[in-house]
Scaffold this active site. Sequence first.
Site, PDB file in Angstrom:
ATOM      1  CE1 TYR B 284      43.263  47.444  42.231  1.00  0.00           C
ATOM      2  CE2 TYR B 284      44.455  47.945  40.225  1.00  0.00           C
ATOM      3  CZ  TYR B 284      43.412  48.193  41.085  1.00  0.00           C
ATOM      4  OH  TYR B 284      42.516  49.188  40.801  1.00  0.00           O
ATOM      5  CE1 TYR B 328      39.715  47.860  39.130  1.00  0.00           C
ATOM      6  CE2 TYR B 328      37.991  49.507  39.228  1.00  0.00           C
ATOM      7  CZ  TYR B 328      39.317  49.162  39.283  1.00  0.00           C
ATOM      8  OH  TYR B 328      40.259  50.138  39.514  1.00  0.00           O
TER       9      TYR B 328
END
Lengths: 129, 371
Positions: B284, B328
């Site tokens: 992440y 994203y």
Amino acid sequence: MIPGADRDSTPWWEAVARHELLQQRCHDCGRWRWPPRAICGECGSFAWSWLPASGEGTVLAWIRTRHGFLPGLEAPYVTVQVALAEQDDITMIGSWESAAEPTIGQRVRAVFVSRSGGVGETTVGWSSA
Amino acid sequence: MSLRDRAAIVGVGYTEFSKNSGVSTLALALRAISNACADAGLSIHDVDGLSTHRVGDSVQAAVVAHALGLRDVTYLSDQFGGGSMSHTTVGQAALAVSAGIADVVVCWRAINARSEFRMGGTDRPPPDVVEFQYQVPYGYATPPQQFAMWASAYIDRFGLRREDLGQVAVRQRGYASHSDRAMMRTPITMDDYLSARWIVEPLCLLDCCLETDAAVAVVVTSAERARDLPHPPALVSGAVWGSGHTLYSNHRGDLTTSAAVDAGARLWAMAGVGPGDVDVACLYDAFTPLVLMQLEDYGFCAKGDAAGFYAEDRLLVNPHGGHLSEGYVHGLNHLAAAVEQIRGGKHAALSTGQCGYVAGSMSAIVLRSDG
């Protein structure tokens, strides 16, 4: 009024408006806690007091906002995260109120920043001790 | 009974990644789910479980179930949270499938994160997070600020140089330059990185992820059923979801270590593999320092050694370009990329959601190839 202020936090914000920095302290085990909560995460007690905090702390981290994210707040500005002298796992976000940039590990003290004095118009900033 | 290898990801579905989808998050979710089911070789009406997460920025799972015409959903999960939850929905889907609650669970994240609801958005009220009241009055309200704060302590503790962060941005852009999906495909140099404008010191523009309108969906079913479907299964060998630091650190005074230290140890034990067995990591990367911190906290290298470890390029990290360059989608595009890597012949992959700052929760998954 501060947006999002709730029934746990209102006494804290009202104290800030009087230029008092309060912290909750557990009646039973003596742990400080933050943000305001009904229970002690250490011993489970629901009994606490609002006590004056020393207003002393240490800079844990700091940033300089260069991009203007919020309308009405002009960048650049410096924000710090401070570990309180009372207990090093209690940290607060606040504005930086000294001219020289902060350094991590620096000792600092709380100052009250008022725009006009009502609840929610006063916030807690930090300056070099 | 362990969750290890009992469920598999058998389908992945994407929408286009763009700055303005022009459609609702419901439409995005439906497109990604439809694509994921088709990829899995399943009909939408094979789905009996649905799970998503959101922060007041996306359509409810029940509305999606209704739109899909699903009448008897046996597992409906609609969770609060952002990037920390991406792998929670899928880990819990594996749990539901393993327990016989559902046969086919689809998990998705659908966001118009550029055109409608920008994260920490300055054009909408902050999400329903009780701690924001202690931050917004200081002009501290957005993820770049929250993660810059964390990064400042991390950088200071280990004496990192700007180039240590910049290498992540440069390498991931290089990967994205070969992608048909990535939003940012023009390679960048370290000079580009060093001359990029500041957003929130110590983070510059190229330390920050993109803002994307997109949805990604994955389909989870039992390992047994997975073996009859078109793609090689990506077995869910381990899954963790749990608590992390909040903005006030949950009584963790040290900002330089994430919740992945504790949760990662549980994850590896569940999966029966360790960091040394993994040949790709999708980490992440809302901001570059998170990649370095996770390399340490998931055990790929010692604490404080990540910049040097990353520079040696011994582990494939974020081959899809990540949030920095692909787009994203709150961690779910990382899991989808990990599935594609397993299908492409990799043996074990780590994929992670946000490692537990801000939201107070974290999640991650280890995938393995079958056999």
